[in-house]
Design a protein around this motif. Sequence first.
Motif, mmCIF file in Angstrom:
data_model
loop_
_atom_site.group_PDB
_atom_site.id
_atom_site.type_symbol
_atom_site.label_atom_id
_atom_site.label_comp_id
_atom_site.label_asym_id
_atom_site.label_seq_id
_atom_site.Cartn_x
_atom_site.Cartn_y
_atom_site.Cartn_z
ATOM 1 N N ARG A 175 0.830 -1.209 0.000
ATOM 2 C CA ARG A 175 0.000 0.000 0.000
ATOM 3 C C ARG A 175 0.862 1.256 0.000
ATOM 4 O O ARG A 175 0.567 2.216 -0.733
ATOM 5 C CB ARG A 175 -0.913 -0.003 1.231
ATOM 6 C CG ARG A 175 -1.888 1.160 1.273
ATOM 7 C CD ARG A 175 -2.928 0.975 2.348
ATOM 8 N NE ARG A 175 -3.922 2.026 2.308
ATOM 9 C CZ ARG A 175 -4.998 2.050 3.087
ATOM 10 N NH1 ARG A 175 -5.210 1.073 3.951
ATOM 11 N NH2 ARG A 175 -5.863 3.038 3.004
ATOM 12 N N LEU A 176 1.936 1.264 0.790
ATOM 13 C CA LEU A 176 2.833 2.426 0.805
ATOM 14 C C LEU A 176 3.482 2.630 -0.556
ATOM 15 O O LEU A 176 3.597 3.760 -1.046
ATOM 16 C CB LEU A 176 3.904 2.236 1.874
ATOM 17 C CG LEU A 176 3.471 2.346 3.333
ATOM 18 C CD1 LEU A 176 4.666 2.117 4.256
ATOM 19 C CD2 LEU A 176 2.841 3.708 3.619
ATOM 20 N N ALA A 177 3.925 1.529 -1.178
ATOM 21 C CA ALA A 177 4.573 1.624 -2.481
ATOM 22 C C ALA A 177 3.596 2.140 -3.531
ATOM 23 O O ALA A 177 3.955 2.971 -4.377
ATOM 24 C CB ALA A 177 5.118 0.259 -2.889
ATOM 25 N N ALA A 178 2.352 1.658 -3.484
ATOM 26 C CA ALA A 178 1.347 2.104 -4.451
ATOM 27 C C ALA A 178 1.038 3.589 -4.274
ATOM 28 O O ALA A 178 0.903 4.332 -5.256
ATOM 29 C CB ALA A 178 0.077 1.269 -4.295
ATOM 30 N N ASP A 179 0.929 4.019 -3.023
ATOM 31 C CA ASP A 179 0.657 5.444 -2.754
ATOM 32 C C ASP A 179 1.818 6.314 -3.223
ATOM 33 O O ASP A 179 1.621 7.429 -3.728
ATOM 34 C CB ASP A 179 0.412 5.662 -1.259
ATOM 35 C CG ASP A 179 -0.899 5.061 -0.791
ATOM 36 O OD1 ASP A 179 -1.768 4.780 -1.648
ATOM 37 O OD2 ASP A 179 -1.066 4.866 0.430
ATOM 38 N N ALA A 180 3.045 5.792 -3.068
ATOM 39 C CA ALA A 180 4.227 6.584 -3.431
ATOM 40 C C ALA A 180 4.313 6.830 -4.933
ATOM 41 O O ALA A 180 4.768 7.893 -5.368
ATOM 42 C CB ALA A 180 5.486 5.878 -2.936
ATOM 43 N N VAL A 181 3.876 5.843 -5.722
ATOM 44 C CA VAL A 181 3.978 5.985 -7.180
ATOM 45 C C VAL A 181 2.636 6.345 -7.823
ATOM 46 O O VAL A 181 2.545 6.450 -9.042
ATOM 47 C CB VAL A 181 4.522 4.684 -7.811
ATOM 48 C CG1 VAL A 181 5.909 4.385 -7.290
ATOM 49 C CG2 VAL A 181 3.583 3.507 -7.542
ATOM 50 N N GLY A 182 1.603 6.515 -6.995
ATOM 51 C CA GLY A 182 0.300 6.904 -7.518
ATOM 52 C C GLY A 182 -0.424 5.811 -8.272
ATOM 53 O O GLY A 182 -1.178 6.086 -9.201
ATOM 54 N N MET A 183 -0.188 4.550 -7.864
ATOM 55 C CA MET A 183 -0.838 3.422 -8.514
ATOM 56 C C MET A 183 -1.834 2.768 -7.564
ATOM 57 O O MET A 183 -1.828 3.021 -6.357
ATOM 58 C CB MET A 183 0.199 2.386 -8.962
ATOM 59 C CG MET A 183 1.127 2.851 -10.058
ATOM 60 S SD MET A 183 2.345 1.562 -10.463
ATOM 61 C CE MET A 183 1.272 0.201 -10.919
ATOM 62 N N GLU A 184 -2.660 1.906 -8.132
ATOM 63 C CA GLU A 184 -3.598 1.133 -7.335
ATOM 64 C C GLU A 184 -2.851 0.012 -6.624
ATOM 65 O O GLU A 184 -2.040 -0.693 -7.226
ATOM 66 C CB GLU A 184 -4.680 0.535 -8.242
ATOM 67 C CG GLU A 184 -5.673 -0.358 -7.520
ATOM 68 C CD GLU A 184 -6.611 -1.049 -8.492
ATOM 69 O OE1 GLU A 184 -7.461 -1.824 -8.037
ATOM 70 O OE2 GLU A 184 -6.475 -0.811 -9.716
#
Length: 205
Positions: free
Chosen positions: A147-156
């Motif tokens: 979830r953190l990685a997705a939020d960081a790159v703006g992905m789902e």
Amino acid sequence: MWSRRVERVAGRAIQLVICLIFFVGVYTRNLSVVVNSVGALGATFLPAILRRDWQIRLDPFLGLWLAVAVLLHAIGMLGPYTYIDWWDHVTHTLSATVVAAVGYTTARAIDEYSEAVHFSDRFMFVYILLFTLAAGVFWEVLEFGARLAADAVGMETVLVQYGPEDTIIDLVFDSVGAVLVALFGTPALTGTIESLTDRLEQTRT
């Protein structure tokens, strides 16, 4: 009584449903559905690989056990995880039984194989619980990291994580799955333990 034919037919049906879920994910451009359905489909082939390449005996029930667990997870990514409160509890409990079965089978095979160790029934009960909880904690950390990685790159995000309270509840149901295996699931694993012990013997030879 389960048979290989029942496992094969039911397994193919489950794989077909997971493939349909994959195409739904592609059609709706839902990355989490696509990724999780691919992972679930891959998991359904594990019993056949273990039998063919490692000569591990698996009760047909065990193959269906795994297939149903990953199927419910794949279905959950379509929406039940969000809209059905108890869906997450069911999938965590069922998945935990699979993890507990792997931990129990491995430890008991080592116990049978080696004269240097002996695992009592009381120890095995505690071991199964701790092994399953450790795997559950790892999964929760993986969800949080995804979830953190997705939020960081703006992905789902491809894994769903709803916060600390949800994590604690998940671990409670992971414990339930471990206890179920410790109390009732071990007889179904006897053949697998014996074949894994034989495999260890062949490796030493």
